[in-house]
Each structure stands twice: as structure tokens, then as C-alpha cells.
Motif scaffolding. Structure first.
Motif: not given
Length: 353
Positions: A285-294
Motif C-alpha cells: 500500500a505504501n509503495s508506488s513500484a506497481h505503477e511502473l509495471v501496470e
């Protein structure tokens, strides 16, 4: 264009993610030939009020970080005298946002605030007041943009601009030895490397090799865990590496795994993807990393160790690459252009062009 950057504390005072991001933006504008000034507390010896270094003019508004009240009181007048075309302030502390906004009114200049959020965003009256002052708020990710809006910012003024990478430099570095999986981050309490180690242990019957880049207080604990899981002979704990060595390692790797629990922007993951790695991100929930792979065809988002194991297995079916040109929008020149476009749009809205 004359751009006045405002940050009581800079990377010359203290090395933090927020200060490094702010210095990066300053460098991007200077490299484009703009007249760049940084208004800060003095970090150089002597009584000189200004310091010219690497094409940037630093203005010592006050003589030390402890003189914060003096900095805030003097800032509006010092800034207004500089007659900047744009004022661009760091969000911490929020008092400097309020002081810089007064200066922007005096100078009739657009006001931009850089809100990085690596140490969280306080929910207090000063922060709420600060969110309402800028003409534009720049965050590193949609995650931080959400945090800022939750503190009262108008969503229409919030824009996510990622950390830049240097694609030309990436292309110039030869790949290192091949490894199957790479992980890179400071090994502290938020690293969550155990998720990756447990997933790799489930695949011990496969002939994989992994590298962990980074150091920190939890390194010994992670090395013991790898030993307890009987996979330590396949994992290299490389410690801290130079940027060039990290790029070489990423270009040699097949998968870049990001499992950290907190990350406002995953710069090393971005470099890994640009180096051709398949990206596997464990959602937090407190990481934006998934935004790069979506939506990325060579990216996986996982929510459990089982899914992480399956993603590593599935990534093995994808081809190995050493460069991914699809990340040109994250190059330094592209990010610099985004900031300049922001400035010019705001100037146009004020009838200044």
C-alpha cells in the motif's frame, strides 16, 4: 529562464531522497542552459552571501539550519529581489512553502512545489495550509499525489513526474555476467527481502542464480535467512555498488524483483526495466513500484509469496534483453522538458509569455 529553487536544506547539508530529488531537478534545468538559483541556508564557509558551483548560484538566506525562523522571515524579500520567472520550492518544511508563496505574490511569478514524500506527509494544519498555496504540486508518483490530495490539495494542480534516468549512459555500459534474478535497495527494515528469498527457496530445484545489491543494518539477518533456507550458495550479496556497476549488473540480469514495503518512487527498478529486465513487483500500500509495471508486457504485479514464485517461473519464458527503449519518456531530457512545459504553461496562464 531564471528559476529560483527554495529549500532550506539541500543535498549539501544532508543526503536524503527528498534532497537528492530536488538536486536532480535543479541539475536538469541548469543542464538546459537556464539561469538557476538555489535559496537555502548557508552550507559553505566564510561570510559570502552567495556561492557559484557547477553552474548554479546558491544564496545563503540564513547562516544555519538552526536559524529556521530567520530563513522564513527573510526568504520573501530575498526572493522578490531576485526577480525570478518561476519559484520552485521543496515541500519540507511546510513553513518555507508559505514563505515562498508570499515571495511568488511579490514577484508575480508562478509557484511550483516539489512534494517527494519519502519521509511521509504530516497531517497537520501547516501542511494543509501549504497544499493550498502552489500553482502546481509535483510528486514522484500517483501514490504521493494521492497522499497530497488527502491533505487538502486540489487534484487539478497535482502532477506526477517520475525520477529521471540516463538512457544514453545505460546503453554505454556493457552487461555484466548473467544472473536470473536481481534485487537492489538499502537493506533496512523496509526492504522486505525475505519475500524474495522465500520465493526463491520454493524454486531451489531450478538452476537459478541471484544477486542482491545494497547494504544496510538488516544485511546480516538476510544472509542468515538465505543460509537457513539453504540457498546461500546461489545468492551473491554484492553490497553497495557504483551506478555504473549497478547498470552493468541490471543489463546482465533477467528479472528485477521489487518487494520493498515502502517506496515513493523505485528508481532502481526503473533502471532495471530500462536495462531490459523483466519486472516483478510485490504490491504494498505504501509503495508506488506497481505503477511502473501496470500494463507493461514484461511486468508482473504480485500480492503473495506464492504469486511471486509463479511470476519468477513465468518470467523465465520471456526473452533476455539488455536494453528496453520503451522507457524513453523517463530519460533526463524528457523529464526536463516536462518541468519546462509546466513552467511555461503557468506563465501563459498568468499572461507572462
Amino acid at each position: 529562464m531564471r528559476v529560483a529553487f527554495v529549500s532550506a536544506e539541500t543535498a549539501h547539508h544532508r543526503d536524503t531522497e527528498t534532497n537528492r530529488r530536488f538536486r536532480t531537478v535543479v541539475d536538469l534545468l541548469e543542464s538546459r542552459g537556464h539561469d538557476v538559483h538555489v535559496f537555502c541556508t548557508q552550507f559553505w564557509p566564510g561570510e559570502r552571501a552567495t556561492l557559484d558551483r557547477d553552474g548554479i548560484t546558491y544564496h545563503g538566506v540564513s547562516t544555519g539550519l538552526e536559524a529556521r525562523r530567520s530563513f522564513l522571515l527573510r526568504l520573501p524579500f530575498v526572493l522578490a529581489r531576485a526577480q525570478p520567472d518561476v519559484i520552485h520550492a521543496s515541500a519540507r518544511p511546510p513553513g518555507q512553502v508559505l514563505a515562498a508563496s508570499v515571495a511568488a505574490s511579490f514577484a508575480r511569478a508562478p509557484f511550483v512545489v516539489e512534494w517527494y514524500g519519502d519521509d511521509g506527509i504530516a497531517d497537520d494544519r501547516w501542511t494543509q495550509l501549504a497544499t493550498g498555496r502552489p500553482d502546481r504540486i509535483v510528486t514522484p508518483s500517483e501514490l504521493v499525489g494521492t497522499w497530497v490530495r488527502e491533505r487538502g490539495a486540489d487534484g487539478s494542480v497535482v502532477d506526477a513526474v517520475p525520477n529521471p534516468i540516463d538512457l544514453e549512459r545505460i546503453e554505454a555500459v556493457p552487461p555484466d555476467d548473467r544472473v536470473d534474478v536481481i534485487y537492489a535497495r538499502r537493506l533496512d527494515e523496509g526492504a522486505n527481502l525475505e519475500s524474495l528469498l522465500l520465493a526463491l527457496a520454493e524454486l531451489r530445484r531450478r538452476g537459478w542464480r541471484a544477486t542482491v545489491v545494497g547494504d544496510g543494518p538488516e544485511r546480516d539477518a538476510y544472509e542468515r535467512l538465505a543460509s537457513d533456507l539453504r540457498i546461500d550458495d546461489r545468492i551473491t550479496f554484492a553490497g553497495d555498488l557504483s551506478l555504473e556497476d549497478r547498470i552493468a549488473a541490471y543489463r546482465g540480469a533477467h528479472v528485477f524483483a521489487q518487494t520493498a514495503e515502502r517506496c515513493v518512487f523505485p528508481t532502481e527498478l526503473l533502471r532495471g526495466l530500462a536495462c531490459g529486465c523483466v519486472g516483478i513487483v510485490e504490491y504494498h500500500a505504501n509503495s508506488s513500484a506497481h505503477e511502473l509495471v501496470e500494463g507493461w508486457e514484461r511486468g508482473f504485479r504480485t500480492t503473495s509469496e506464492e504469486e511471486l514464485t509463479d511470476a519468477i517461473r513465468a518470467a523465465g519464458d520471456l526473452e533476455h534483453r539488455t536494453l528496453e527503449e520503451g522507457f524513453a519518456d523517463y530519460d533526463r531530457d524528457a523529464i526536463a522538458s516536462r518541468y519546462l512545459e509546466q513552467y511555461r504553461t503557468l506563465q501563459d496562464e498568468r499572461g507572462m509569455l
